[in-house]
Structures are given as structure tokens and as C-alpha cells.
Design an enzyme around this catalytic site. Sequence first.
Site, mmCIF file in Angstrom:
data_model
loop_
_atom_site.group_PDB
_atom_site.id
_atom_site.type_symbol
_atom_site.label_atom_id
_atom_site.label_comp_id
_atom_site.label_asym_id
_atom_site.label_seq_id
_atom_site.Cartn_x
_atom_site.Cartn_y
_atom_site.Cartn_z
ATOM 1 N N ARG A 48 0.848 -1.188 0.000
ATOM 2 C CA ARG A 48 0.000 0.000 0.000
ATOM 3 C C ARG A 48 0.884 1.238 0.000
ATOM 4 O O ARG A 48 2.098 1.140 0.120
ATOM 5 C CB ARG A 48 -1.028 0.010 1.152
ATOM 6 N N GLY A 49 0.233 2.409 -0.159
ATOM 7 C CA GLY A 49 0.994 3.651 -0.304
ATOM 8 C C GLY A 49 1.121 3.937 -1.799
ATOM 9 O O GLY A 49 1.466 3.035 -2.575
ATOM 10 N N ALA A 50 0.872 5.190 -2.187
ATOM 11 C CA ALA A 50 0.727 5.517 -3.610
ATOM 12 C C ALA A 50 1.918 5.071 -4.483
ATOM 13 O O ALA A 50 1.733 4.301 -5.434
ATOM 14 C CB ALA A 50 0.447 7.008 -3.755
ATOM 15 N N ARG A 91 -7.455 -0.214 -6.799
ATOM 16 C CA ARG A 91 -7.646 0.910 -5.866
ATOM 17 C C ARG A 91 -7.790 2.190 -6.700
ATOM 18 O O ARG A 91 -6.954 2.460 -7.571
ATOM 19 C CB ARG A 91 -6.464 1.035 -4.885
ATOM 20 N N GLN A 200 -2.181 2.841 10.026
ATOM 21 C CA GLN A 200 -0.866 2.832 9.355
ATOM 22 C C GLN A 200 0.185 3.611 10.151
ATOM 23 O O GLN A 200 1.375 3.315 10.077
ATOM 24 C CB GLN A 200 -0.978 3.437 7.939
ATOM 25 N N ASP A 241 -1.855 10.995 -2.262
ATOM 26 C CA ASP A 241 -2.267 9.936 -3.194
ATOM 27 C C ASP A 241 -2.599 10.494 -4.575
ATOM 28 O O ASP A 241 -2.468 9.806 -5.580
ATOM 29 C CB ASP A 241 -3.461 9.174 -2.634
ATOM 30 N N ASN A 251 -5.239 12.608 0.364
ATOM 31 C CA ASN A 251 -4.349 11.758 1.164
ATOM 32 C C ASN A 251 -5.233 11.010 2.158
ATOM 33 O O ASN A 251 -6.458 11.179 2.192
ATOM 34 C CB ASN A 251 -3.269 12.599 1.858
ATOM 35 N N LYS A 252 -4.622 10.201 2.966
ATOM 36 C CA LYS A 252 -5.346 9.352 3.921
ATOM 37 C C LYS A 252 -6.403 10.129 4.704
ATOM 38 O O LYS A 252 -6.148 11.263 5.121
ATOM 39 C CB LYS A 252 -4.320 8.710 4.869
#
Length: 349
Positions: A48-50, A91, A200, A241, A251-252
Site C-alpha cells: 500500500r501507499g501511492a 484501488r 498505518q 495519493d 491523502n489518507k
Amino acid sequence: MNTPVYPVRWQDNRVLLIDQNRLPNEYTHVEISRVEDMAQAISTMIVRGAPAIGVAAAYGMYLGAREIRTTDRDEFLMQLIEIGRMLRATRPTAVNLFWAIDRMEDTARNWSGSVAEMSGQLLIAAQKINAEDIETCQAIGAHGLMVLPSSPERLCLLTHCNAGALATAGYGTALGVVRSAWTQGRLARLYADETRPRLQGAKLTSWECVQEGIPVTVIADSMAAHCMKQGLIDAVVVGADRITANGDTANKIGTYSLALIAKAHQIPFFVAAPRSTIDFSLSDGSLIPIEERHPSELYQIGETIICPPGVEFYNPAFDVTPAHLIQAIITEFGAFSPAEIIDLKHISV
Ligand code: MRU
């Protein structure tokens, strides 16, 4: 352990992914040899993570391509686009996923050699995306250091989610800035939001800091305003993201509220992201597709159900911080005000 963390690695003809769902309790790898398994690993957030999902998808394209059995160029490209479609469906928010797949498809389209050599070229392209991302993050880290507040000498930074080595090919974006501040003696402490619902910050950002001896304090998301009011935070640095042409930043979930409270306390709020996270095809953040994830992320902690039956849930995984709350966007090409990032449009990556 003070060895570099590489969440996506090409080794012995397959991809090794650090299983991020098992950290911090278990440090294990998942072996991926087929594109279907890579798509699954991205949707279930093993990776995960862009930027990291961009790198993973690039290898996924190769894993799919090496199973294509045709000598016909058009047929090869058609099948590759189908493989891309499967990966694109994993995603929706992080644009790096789509950027990497586009780049892989362009590699195949522009290859003038034989079809038999095409998949080999795709492996080279995926490895290039992987290697470039590490250099990009190191450059972001160096540029970030230049724009952090000049006093106090040793800063307390706050971050949200995990924009570290685990979320990239290595080193990290927001955590890249934290890392360079640490190595240059400019960091006193990192405050890490735990980042509900998937934690996270508590699980991954704190783990990365512990590996390197970076002093880290985990707080619940709801404590950030209180910490700011107490003067504990000098600046906020987060990842992204997807950034739109006007500088709005997805973003998150929880990043937007962090930006609002930072503004209220006159604390600078920075976004650190590579050029590949900027989506110039979208004029503003209202156009960014926001992923909604399964409600179990809200009602279940481990095996325990924490809500009574009959409750409804809403679980958006990202939010959009408007450009006017962002002091600077730190990229591998330098730090820019949100209004200035349009100048990066002509740089292709
Ligand atoms: O849902 P996740 O864990 O993939 O979300 C990650 C983030 O929001 C990160 O901050 C972002 O991808 C930047 S990673 C360098």
C-alpha cells in the site's frame, strides 16, 4: 535492524512484497509470480501507499505480460491492456497506480523490436520505475529539509498515515523529509497519528522509526489539536495519493482535519510527493475518486466486533485537503506553492 526497507523487490524471477498487514508483529514476505495475485495484494493492502502500489503494478504488468502467448503485436498489446484493466480496478484514488500502468503500456507500444522481446522490455521498465522512485524520494527528502521552519534548531514534526519507505520503493516521501531532518540533526521527535481505521501510523510509521532509532511518539488522531495547542508541533508533513492541477491534495482520511487544525494554530502544513502523484488532467480535488473500503475496518478490531448490530457505516479511505491550507508541495524538483505546481506539467516522468 537498520537495513533499508524495500516493500517491493524483484528477486529470483518473482516479486517479494513485505506483508504490511502483518507488521509490526511479523516481518514476512509474500511471493508474487502471477498478475492476479499482485492485483489481490494491492486490493488487500499487503502492499500500500501511492508510489509503492505504482511499482507493484508495474511488476504486475510484467508478470501478466510474460504469460502472453502470441507473436502478433496487436494481439499482445490488446492482452496487455486487459492486464492493465485488472490492475487499474484494484484501488481508485492513488494516481501513481494509473501512471505506472500507463508507462508500462507506453513501453510496449513504443517498442520497435520483436514481440518476443516485449516482455523482457517490460521487466526492464518495471525495474526502472522501482529504482527511480528511490532516487525521487531521496530528492524529496533533501528539498524538504530546505523548507522546514528554520527554528527551533531541532524540530518536532507531525505526520499522518505512513508515507515512508513502506509506502514507496524505499526511503519515503513525508518520512523521507523526516529521515533527512533526522540525519542532518534537525529532528527532535516525530509525532505519528495512529491513523484510524487501519492504523498505518501506529503500525507502520512507528515501526519504520524504531528500525532507525528515530524518536517517535504515537498519538490518537483526536489528540493532534491538543498537541499543537501545547506547542509540541513545529510543522506537519504528509504524503499524497493524488494532487490536482490547482494543488488540492487527496491523502489518507484525516489529513484534511489535520490541515485545518494546523492552520488554526499557524503551524506550516507540507505535502511531500513525487511528480507522478500530480494528476494534471483534473482541475481540482472535487474530481478525485475517493475509495470506500469495507465497513469491517470500522466495526472490527482484530477478532473483536466493537459496534452493536443495526449500525450503519461510512468508510472513505481518503479526503481532500484544499490547496489554500498547504504551505508547500515538496517534490523531487523542489518545493512549490500549490499555485506553482502547474509549472511541473511539462516535465514528463
Ligand atoms: O490506504 P493507504 O495506506 O495506501 O494510504 C496511504 C496514504 O494515504 C499515503 O499517505 C500516501 O499514499 C502517500 S505514500 C508515500
